[in-house]
Write a protein that holds these residues in place. Structure first.
Motif, PDB file in Angstrom:
ATOM      1  N   THR A  77      43.672 -12.941 -34.926  1.00 37.04           N
ATOM      2  CA  THR A  77      43.706 -13.728 -33.665  1.00 37.04           C
ATOM      3  C   THR A  77      43.674 -12.679 -32.651  1.00 37.04           C
ATOM      4  N   ARG A  78      42.922 -13.147 -31.429  1.00 34.27           N
ATOM      5  CA  ARG A  78      42.722 -12.320 -30.157  1.00 34.27           C
ATOM      6  C   ARG A  78      44.054 -12.351 -29.460  1.00 34.27           C
ATOM      7  N   ILE A  79      44.958 -11.334 -29.076  1.00 34.62           N
ATOM      8  CA  ILE A  79      46.060 -11.608 -28.537  1.00 34.62           C
ATOM      9  C   ILE A  79      46.208 -11.009 -27.126  1.00 34.62           C
ATOM     10  N   GLY A  80      45.217 -10.424 -26.617  1.00 34.44           N
ATOM     11  CA  GLY A  80      45.198  -9.594 -25.118  1.00 34.44           C
ATOM     12  C   GLY A  80      43.992  -8.828 -25.005  1.00 34.44           C
ATOM     13  N   ARG A  81      44.338  -7.981 -24.191  1.00 33.27           N
ATOM     14  CA  ARG A  81      43.254  -6.964 -23.723  1.00 33.27           C
ATOM     15  C   ARG A  81      43.841  -5.748 -23.230  1.00 33.27           C
ATOM     16  N   ILE A  82      43.085  -4.736 -23.405  1.00 33.61           N
ATOM     17  CA  ILE A  82      43.252  -3.382 -22.947  1.00 33.61           C
ATOM     18  C   ILE A  82      43.010  -2.831 -21.517  1.00 33.61           C
ATOM     19  N   GLU A  83      43.842  -2.452 -20.768  1.00 35.20           N
ATOM     20  CA  GLU A  83      43.663  -2.367 -19.185  1.00 35.20           C
ATOM     21  C   GLU A  83      43.857  -0.769 -19.004  1.00 35.20           C
ATOM     22  N   ALA A  84      43.228  -0.552 -18.081  1.00 32.22           N
ATOM     23  CA  ALA A  84      43.343   0.943 -17.463  1.00 32.22           C
ATOM     24  C   ALA A  84      44.705   1.305 -17.159  1.00 32.22           C
ATOM     25  N   ALA A  85      45.295   0.388 -16.285  1.00 27.53           N
ATOM     26  CA  ALA A  85      46.703   0.779 -15.843  1.00 27.53           C
ATOM     27  C   ALA A  85      47.643   0.932 -16.915  1.00 27.53           C
ATOM     28  N   PRO A  86      48.421   2.140 -16.859  1.00 31.99           N
ATOM     29  CA  PRO A  86      49.293   1.890 -17.980  1.00 31.99           C
ATOM     30  C   PRO A  86      50.305   1.206 -18.428  1.00 31.99           C
ATOM     31  N   GLY A  87      51.089   1.182 -19.327  1.00 29.44           N
ATOM     32  CA  GLY A  87      52.170   0.183 -19.473  1.00 29.44           C
ATOM     33  C   GLY A  87      51.833  -1.183 -20.452  1.00 29.44           C
ATOM     34  N   LEU A  88      52.477  -1.904 -20.892  1.00 29.60           N
ATOM     35  CA  LEU A  88      52.388  -3.041 -21.453  1.00 29.60           C
ATOM     36  C   LEU A  88      52.856  -4.086 -20.802  1.00 29.60           C
ATOM     37  N   ARG A  89      52.078  -5.190 -20.439  1.00 31.85           N
ATOM     38  CA  ARG A  89      52.399  -6.571 -19.620  1.00 31.85           C
ATOM     39  C   ARG A  89      52.356  -7.593 -20.495  1.00 31.85           C
ATOM     40  N   LEU A  90      53.542  -8.400 -20.506  1.00 28.90           N
ATOM     41  CA  LEU A  90      53.583  -9.738 -21.157  1.00 28.90           C
ATOM     42  C   LEU A  90      53.274 -10.715 -20.107  1.00 28.90           C
ATOM     43  N   VAL A  91      52.275 -11.729 -20.620  1.00 32.06           N
ATOM     44  CA  VAL A  91      52.138 -12.926 -19.728  1.00 32.06           C
ATOM     45  C   VAL A  91      52.089 -14.352 -20.437  1.00 32.06           C
ATOM     46  N   ASP A  92      52.507 -15.371 -19.742  1.00 29.54           N
ATOM     47  CA  ASP A  92      52.607 -16.765 -20.562  1.00 29.54           C
ATOM     48  C   ASP A  92      51.383 -17.408 -20.193  1.00 29.54           C
ATOM     49  N   ALA A  93      51.495 -18.837 -20.555  1.00 26.60           N
ATOM     50  CA  ALA A  93      50.202 -19.510 -20.675  1.00 26.60           C
ATOM     51  C   ALA A  93      49.420 -19.624 -19.186  1.00 26.60           C
ATOM     52  N   GLN A  94      50.126 -19.381 -18.317  1.00 27.99           N
ATOM     53  CA  GLN A  94      50.117 -19.675 -16.805  1.00 27.99           C
ATOM     54  C   GLN A  94      49.576 -18.250 -16.209  1.00 27.99           C
ATOM     55  N   GLY A  95      49.469 -17.289 -17.060  1.00 28.81           N
ATOM     56  CA  GLY A  95      49.280 -15.922 -16.650  1.00 28.81           C
ATOM     57  C   GLY A  95      50.472 -15.307 -15.880  1.00 28.81           C
ATOM     58  N   GLN A  96      51.471 -15.968 -15.920  1.00 26.33           N
ATOM     59  CA  GLN A  96      52.654 -15.531 -15.297  1.00 26.33           C
ATOM     60  C   GLN A  96      53.330 -14.334 -15.910  1.00 26.33           C
ATOM     61  N   PRO A  97      53.811 -13.310 -15.465  1.00 28.03           N
ATOM     62  CA  PRO A  97      54.588 -12.064 -16.250  1.00 28.03           C
ATOM     63  C   PRO A  97      55.812 -12.763 -17.080  1.00 28.03           C
ATOM     64  N   VAL A  98      56.026 -12.279 -18.147  1.00 32.93           N
ATOM     65  CA  VAL A  98      56.908 -12.606 -18.949  1.00 32.93           C
ATOM     66  C   VAL A  98      58.002 -11.258 -19.009  1.00 32.93           C
ATOM     67  N   ALA A  99      59.376 -11.313 -18.745  1.00 34.17           N
ATOM     68  CA  ALA A  99      60.118 -10.043 -18.652  1.00 34.17           C
ATOM     69  C   ALA A  99      60.312  -9.637 -20.111  1.00 34.17           C
ATOM     70  N   ARG A 100      59.867  -8.116 -20.305  1.00 38.84           N
ATOM     71  CA  ARG A 100      60.120  -7.607 -21.525  1.00 38.84           C
ATOM     72  C   ARG A 100      61.382  -7.183 -21.754  1.00 38.84           C
ATOM     73  N   ARG A 101      61.897  -7.367 -22.954  1.00 43.23           N
ATOM     74  CA  ARG A 101      63.228  -6.933 -23.368  1.00 43.23           C
ATOM     75  C   ARG A 101      63.429  -6.804 -24.517  1.00 43.23           C
ATOM     76  N   TYR A 102      62.456  -6.608 -25.264  1.00 44.56           N
ATOM     77  CA  TYR A 102      62.469  -6.459 -26.791  1.00 44.56           C
ATOM     78  C   TYR A 102      62.263  -5.127 -27.552  1.00 44.56           C
ATOM     79  N   ALA A 103      63.416  -4.849 -28.049  1.00 45.31           N
ATOM     80  CA  ALA A 103      63.265  -3.307 -28.535  1.00 45.31           C
ATOM     81  C   ALA A 103      62.584  -3.388 -30.125  1.00 45.31           C
ATOM     82  N   SER A 104      61.850  -2.268 -30.280  1.00 47.70           N
ATOM     83  CA  SER A 104      61.499  -2.246 -31.489  1.00 47.70           C
ATOM     84  C   SER A 104      62.248  -1.405 -32.515  1.00 47.70           C
ATOM     85  N   PHE A 105      62.140  -1.592 -33.681  1.00 48.75           N
ATOM     86  CA  PHE A 105      63.042  -0.760 -34.521  1.00 48.75           C
ATOM     87  C   PHE A 105      63.024   0.561 -34.671  1.00 48.75           C
ATOM     88  N   ASP A 106      64.028   1.176 -34.606  1.00 47.98           N
ATOM     89  CA  ASP A 106      64.125   2.593 -34.516  1.00 47.98           C
ATOM     90  C   ASP A 106      65.255   3.168 -35.468  1.00 47.98           C
TER      91      ASP A 106
END
Lengths: 326, 326
Positions: B292-321
């Protein structure tokens, strides 16, 4: 400090001989044309392979040394290794010491750290080592033939003697204990000798669980028997050369136990045709490693021990077995 | 049963592709000319990577599967593995189950057990796996470029959903729990897809700690940023397809937590130029693996999450460490 910081700080270094090192899903190795890759894994567990209070530098050294000893036994040249590490907690002083002992030996042997894993858990160190050996030239356990001489490198039994003292069973002069403890905690893998024995030895392995038990693997794999001169092996304990003669206080039984079934020697035991005695001497000289002829391969199955008069010595020395009962 | 009997009974098999297998100091591997050897190690610890009561067949499967997943992420073909195992005691029923699950997956993937180590200690399973990949064709983390599409294979989050239920945080219908538990305990490495993506994907890795955290390794190694469509990733949880619609009871937060930062997915995340969409579809078809295609690579650093309307979704999900605090 998180998992990835920990890896970056203590275990990431530029690679030279591998195509790709720490930090991707896999490391990439490219053996030279005509080379086979020799692979070995060893797992070290606290309380089983080392005491909880061992100096971390020595533990780092030993964890790689026992693996390099397996490469030596195959006649392979060290190339790279992976490190998987379970740690109860992040202890930076311990990690600094462990990685420094580990990487000092790795550098000395030209063996680079290319990948691995870190996780939280009871302390456990698992190293997988890679070496290269010309195709068809690896030293195996299966090539011993009746009439071959049996050799062992270096000295035997001092690690076990130190262990007996550390466990309170015997008392040793401080300098003898220190020397034995160094053997126990920081063994020297016989990497140069192993490579020098390619094309000379008919079989080889490393002595890690005790000479008799390890030698029996050669006998089984080769379908032969052997006779060992215990008056020679009993003299291979380095402590017997100490000026204080600490060995004199112990009877021949303890010395035989240490030299024949001591464990943690990390010497090479190997066989070679009698006609290759000069070549064995040359390999020892070229690798600056003493070797001693300790017996011979015979057609009759079994492992016989004899004394200086050629009389049988009762065999009651058990090698180390991680799951033996009693 | 002693150490050597245990190895002989449960872990010794004839080798086919390796030059020498279990029973000598080293195993010998001979990669075909022009091939590089891909190497990865993973260590599994009780209570950290699996529950004490997991079925031993599933644990044997998973111990190899997580390593095969690393080979898949490099596009390598499985060749061989070593197994180092610390066991508290010899439990024949457990060993029979563990080795049967392990070797069934090994046989299915043509990956042979060539050596290892067994010792007594707190349960710990360390596998080092070897695969081969044509020189220069391994999939790396460092090749993502701005404009590339981002894909993920299969489904995301069901293992984490099951874990939440097993830990008593949520309740799931029995069939949904059973399916999620199978994902958690017996993951399917995407070995065929990884090989099919050689020459197609610009970067790849396997999702083991959670999509966001793992994807950030690609971004860092490639020096790029990314935008992810969370309305697409949130639909990748298989439980959402269950007839009982168990997902409806949970809010979007839990679903995002499971799909974006769940862990134990063992899917492949990868990038490919937009011009290669047909080639990606062919690779998915050839390997019988949905992507499944889930996003695209951009030049600007960082990982942005968007919803179906292209609005930003707050990112507060920690990966396992494994060593994260708090």
């Amino acid at each position: 400090m998180g998992e990835f910081d920990l890896i970056a700080r203590y275990f990431t270094r530029p690679v030279h001989r591998a195509a790709l090192g720490v930090g991707d899903d896999c490391a990439l190795l490219a053996p030279a044309p005509g080379m086979q890759l020799a692979v070995s894994s060893d797992m070290l567990v606290e309380g089983r392979h080392f005491f909880a209070d061992v100096a971390p530098e020595r533990l780092g050294h030993k964890a790689l040394a026992v693996n390099l000893s397996d490469l030596a036994a195959c006649g392979a040249r060290p190339l790279a290794f992976t490190l998987a590490l379970a740690l109860p907690r992040v202890d930076e002083a311990w990690l600094a010491g462990f990685s420094s002992g580990l990487l000092a030996l790795a550098d000395a042997q030209g063996c680079e750290l290319v990948g691995g894993d870190t996780t939280q858990g009871p302390l456990n160190i698992c190293i997988t080592v890679f070496g290269e050996v010309p195709a068809g030239q690896a030293l195996l356990r299966s090539g011993a033939r009746p009439g071959d001489d049996i050799y062992v490198s270096g000295t035997l039994g001092d690690a076990r003697l130190a262990l007996e003292a550390l466990q309170g069973h015997i008392t040793l002069p401080p300098e003898v204990l220190a020397a034995g403890r160094l053997r126990l905690e920081q063994p020297t893998p016989r990497v140069a000798l192993g490579q020098a024995l390619r094309g000379v030895a008919s079989s080889a392995l490393d002595v890690s669980d005790g000479l008799l038990g390890d030698l029996s693997h050669i006998l089984k794999a080769s379908g032969v028997g052997a006779c060992l001169d215990t008056h020679i092996t009993s003299n291979l304990i380095a402590a017997s050369d100490s000026p204080s003669r600490p060995i004199c206080q112990f009877g021949p039984e303890l010395i035989r136990q240490c030299t024949l079934a001591g464990g943690d020697d990390y010497e090479l035991a190997f066989t070679a045709p009698q006609a290759r005695r000069a070549a064995v001497a040359s390999a020892a000289l070229a690798s600056d490693t003493p070797v001693t002829r300790i017996g011979r391969i015979e057609a009759a199955p079994g492992l016989r021990l004899v004394d200086a008069q050629g009389q049988p010595v009762a065999r009651r020395y058990a090698s180390f077995d991680h799951f033996a009962t009693g």
